[in-house]
Write a protein that holds these residues in place. Structure first.
Motif, PDB file in Angstrom:
ATOM      1  N   LYS A  62       0.795  -1.206  -0.057  1.00  0.00           N
ATOM      2  CA  LYS A  62      -0.107   0.040   0.012  1.00  0.00           C
ATOM      3  C   LYS A  62       0.936   1.187   0.095  1.00  0.00           C
ATOM      4  O   LYS A  62       0.446   2.301  -0.635  1.00  0.00           O
ATOM      5  N   GLY A  63       2.009   1.109   0.866  1.00  0.00           N
ATOM      6  CA  GLY A  63       2.902   2.390   0.880  1.00  0.00           C
ATOM      7  C   GLY A  63       3.573   2.536  -0.539  1.00  0.00           C
ATOM      8  O   GLY A  63       3.691   3.750  -0.940  1.00  0.00           O
ATOM      9  N   LYS A  64       3.967   1.569  -1.268  1.00  0.00           N
ATOM     10  CA  LYS A  64       4.335   1.751  -2.679  1.00  0.00           C
ATOM     11  C   LYS A  64       3.606   2.208  -3.752  1.00  0.00           C
ATOM     12  O   LYS A  64       3.794   3.108  -4.351  1.00  0.00           O
ATOM     13  N   ALA A  65       2.280   1.674  -3.508  1.00  0.00           N
ATOM     14  CA  ALA A  65       1.249   2.183  -4.507  1.00  0.00           C
ATOM     15  C   ALA A  65       0.879   3.531  -4.201  1.00  0.00           C
ATOM     16  O   ALA A  65       0.694   4.426  -5.137  1.00  0.00           O
ATOM     17  N   HIS A  66       0.923   4.053  -2.894  1.00  0.00           N
ATOM     18  CA  HIS A  66       0.644   5.398  -2.535  1.00  0.00           C
ATOM     19  C   HIS A  66       1.904   6.260  -3.084  1.00  0.00           C
ATOM     20  O   HIS A  66       1.489   7.261  -3.450  1.00  0.00           O
ATOM     21  N   ALA A  67       3.005   5.997  -3.073  1.00  0.00           N
ATOM     22  CA  ALA A  67       4.252   6.677  -3.332  1.00  0.00           C
ATOM     23  C   ALA A  67       4.269   6.820  -4.728  1.00  0.00           C
ATOM     24  O   ALA A  67       4.534   7.945  -5.378  1.00  0.00           O
ATOM     25  N   GLU A  68       3.827   5.664  -5.493  1.00  0.00           N
ATOM     26  CA  GLU A  68       3.783   5.610  -7.091  1.00  0.00           C
ATOM     27  C   GLU A  68       2.681   6.910  -7.325  1.00  0.00           C
ATOM     28  O   GLU A  68       2.875   7.580  -8.348  1.00  0.00           O
ATOM     29  N   TYR A  69       1.522   6.623  -6.686  1.00  0.00           N
ATOM     30  CA  TYR A  69       0.637   7.695  -7.070  1.00  0.00           C
ATOM     31  C   TYR A  69       1.049   9.154  -6.899  1.00  0.00           C
ATOM     32  O   TYR A  69       0.827  10.006  -7.706  1.00  0.00           O
ATOM     33  N   LEU A  70       1.737   9.407  -5.656  1.00  0.00           N
ATOM     34  CA  LEU A  70       2.160  10.979  -5.401  1.00  0.00           C
ATOM     35  C   LEU A  70       3.167  11.311  -6.557  1.00  0.00           C
ATOM     36  O   LEU A  70       3.227  12.243  -7.074  1.00  0.00           O
ATOM     37  N   ARG A  71       4.085  10.063  -7.018  1.00  0.00           N
ATOM     38  CA  ARG A  71       4.853  10.664  -8.088  1.00  0.00           C
ATOM     39  C   ARG A  71       4.618  10.925  -9.581  1.00  0.00           C
ATOM     40  O   ARG A  71       4.814  11.760 -10.429  1.00  0.00           O
ATOM     41  N   SER A  72       3.333  10.111  -9.704  1.00  0.00           N
ATOM     42  CA  SER A  72       2.368  10.419 -10.816  1.00  0.00           C
ATOM     43  C   SER A  72       1.670  11.629 -10.894  1.00  0.00           C
ATOM     44  O   SER A  72       1.667  12.263 -11.761  1.00  0.00           O
ATOM     45  N   VAL A  73       1.382  11.938  -9.677  1.00  0.00           N
ATOM     46  CA  VAL A  73       0.703  13.401  -9.564  1.00  0.00           C
ATOM     47  C   VAL A  73       1.600  14.485  -9.906  1.00  0.00           C
ATOM     48  O   VAL A  73       1.222  15.371 -10.574  1.00  0.00           O
ATOM     49  N   ALA A  74       2.821  14.213  -9.056  1.00  0.00           N
ATOM     50  CA  ALA A  74       3.877  15.401  -9.143  1.00  0.00           C
ATOM     51  C   ALA A  74       4.290  15.594 -10.825  1.00  0.00           C
ATOM     52  O   ALA A  74       4.631  16.457 -11.327  1.00  0.00           O
ATOM     53  N   SER A  75       4.474  14.260 -11.545  1.00  0.00           N
ATOM     54  CA  SER A  75       4.733  14.391 -12.872  1.00  0.00           C
ATOM     55  C   SER A  75       3.757  14.990 -13.615  1.00  0.00           C
ATOM     56  O   SER A  75       4.245  15.836 -14.486  1.00  0.00           O
ATOM     57  N   THR A  76       2.396  14.715 -13.669  1.00  0.00           N
ATOM     58  CA  THR A  76       1.264  15.197 -14.254  1.00  0.00           C
ATOM     59  C   THR A  76       1.611  16.872 -14.103  1.00  0.00           C
ATOM     60  O   THR A  76       1.191  17.624 -14.852  1.00  0.00           O
ATOM     61  N   GLU A  77       1.708  17.161 -12.657  1.00  0.00           N
ATOM     62  CA  GLU A  77       1.762  18.881 -12.560  1.00  0.00           C
ATOM     63  C   GLU A  77       2.980  19.446 -12.952  1.00  0.00           C
ATOM     64  O   GLU A  77       2.800  20.712 -13.654  1.00  0.00           O
ATOM     65  N   GLN A  78       4.050  18.788 -13.161  1.00  0.00           N
ATOM     66  CA  GLN A  78       5.084  19.238 -13.873  1.00  0.00           C
ATOM     67  C   GLN A  78       4.756  19.398 -15.548  1.00  0.00           C
ATOM     68  O   GLN A  78       5.473  20.373 -16.058  1.00  0.00           O
TER      69      GLN A  78
END
Length: 335
Positions: free
Chosen positions: A51-67
């Motif tokens: 769950k922690g890895k899935a949440h971290a991957e989600y945050l990375r994807s959000v940050a990438s989309t925002e960038q």
């Protein structure tokens, strides 16, 4: 000593029989060890980590989309504007798009994974049966032992039939013993490194029938090796036919059928019939029948090879080869 006991003793005392069987058992042991070390028990700690890895991957994807959105805004009115969507409309990822199960370690599900292990066991033991069966009778012909044996017991069909019976009984004992150990080993692996849920009486019955089909496959392979070597009066006869069928016929025919776009080429290839026998069916699909320009989907034509069809094919081949071996034993000159 009876002829049957003498043949059984001869089979079990042969060095080739012992060494080849030990080699096959080592291969099976390596398979079991590989499954054990590549699977893990999934508990609360592993689930929390996933769950922690899935949440971290989600945050990375959000940050990438925002960038990417910021880069898009900065590129407005420049030559790079065409590299981004109009109005910088980018769909933000949802956390539900990242399933924690994707990040769980591999785990061995006995109910789902053991049928493949039964097929693996059957393939290895079928090879053992074919080679040992061919060597058992082929060496007798090549060394002149068959002629000497017929001086003591001048009944050709009885001698060959007893030799085949002794071999098949020995292979039955070996297969049943290995299957029992194989089942216990993988149940233990599932208990330690996986799950054993969903094992109903129907599941065990299905697995038992599959192992019974594995036994039949082993015995048929052994009888075919025995029959071919007896026909050619040399072990190399059986091995040569096997190599020819696998390398020349199967690969060659498979290539020709693929080039010719033959419908359901699996019908002409032996491995798919073996799969159908072990898995109860094999569904062949013809994607050449699809028209991807209409509707955008594909519903290919299918043809199902059932275990009954595969069993009938095995029976026909067995009768032809063993029957021919018996006929030549009775008709041909022994010298």
């Amino acid at each position: 000593m009876s002829l049957y006991r003498a043949e059984t003793r001869r089979l079990l005392k042969r060095r080739f029989t012992k060494l080849f069987t030990i080699g096959a058992l080592l291969i099976l042991a390596a398979v079991a060890a590989g499954v054990f070390f590549t699977n893990h028990k999934v508990g609360t700690d592993q689930i929390a980590e996933a769950k922690g890895k899935a949440h971290a991957e989600y945050l990375r994807s959000v940050a990438s989309t925002e960038q990417v959105r910021k880069d898009c805004e900065a590129a407005r009115g420049t030559s790079r504007a065409g590299e981004f969507p109009p109005n910088c409309e980018l769909a933000a990822p949802a956390e539900s798009d990242f399933d924690p199960e994707w990040y769980l370690p591999a785990t061995f599900d006995f109910k789902k994974g053991f049928p493949d292990m039964v097929t693996t066991m059957a393939a290895v033991l079928a090879l053992v049966g074919f080679v040992i069966g061919a060597s058992f009778v082929g060496a007798e012909w090549n060394s002149g032992g068959m002629m000497n044996l017929l001086l003591w017991r001048p009944r050709r069909l009885q001698v060959l039939g007893t030799k085949l019976s002794a071999f098949l009984v020995a292979m039955t004992g070996l297969t049943v013993l290995v299957a029992a150990i194989w089942t216990a080993v993988f149940y233990g692996i599932a208990s330690l490194r996986g799950v054993t849920t969903g094992l109903t009486s129907g599941t065990w019955q299905s697995l038992g029938l599959m192992e019974l089909r594995a036994l039949v496959l082993v015995l048929v392979a052994g009888a075919l090796g025995f029959g071919l070597a007896s026909l050619g009066r040399h072990t190399a006869m059986a091995l040569g036919v096997a190599i020819g069928v696998i390398v020349i016929f199967q690969f060659g025919v498979g290539t020709v059928l693929a080039i010719a776009h033959v419908k359901f080429p699996e019908l002409y290839l032996a491995p798919f019939w073996v799969i159908a026998w072990m898995a109860k069916k094999y569904v062949a699909e013809d994607y050449n029948s699809c028209n991807f320009d209409v509707g955008g989907g594909c519903q290919p034509d299918t043809l199902t090879i059932t275990w009954q069809m595969a069993g009938s094919a095995l029976a026909i081949i067995l009768v032809l080869v063993v029957g021919a071996a018996m006929w030549t034993m009775r008709k041909r000159d022994i010298t």
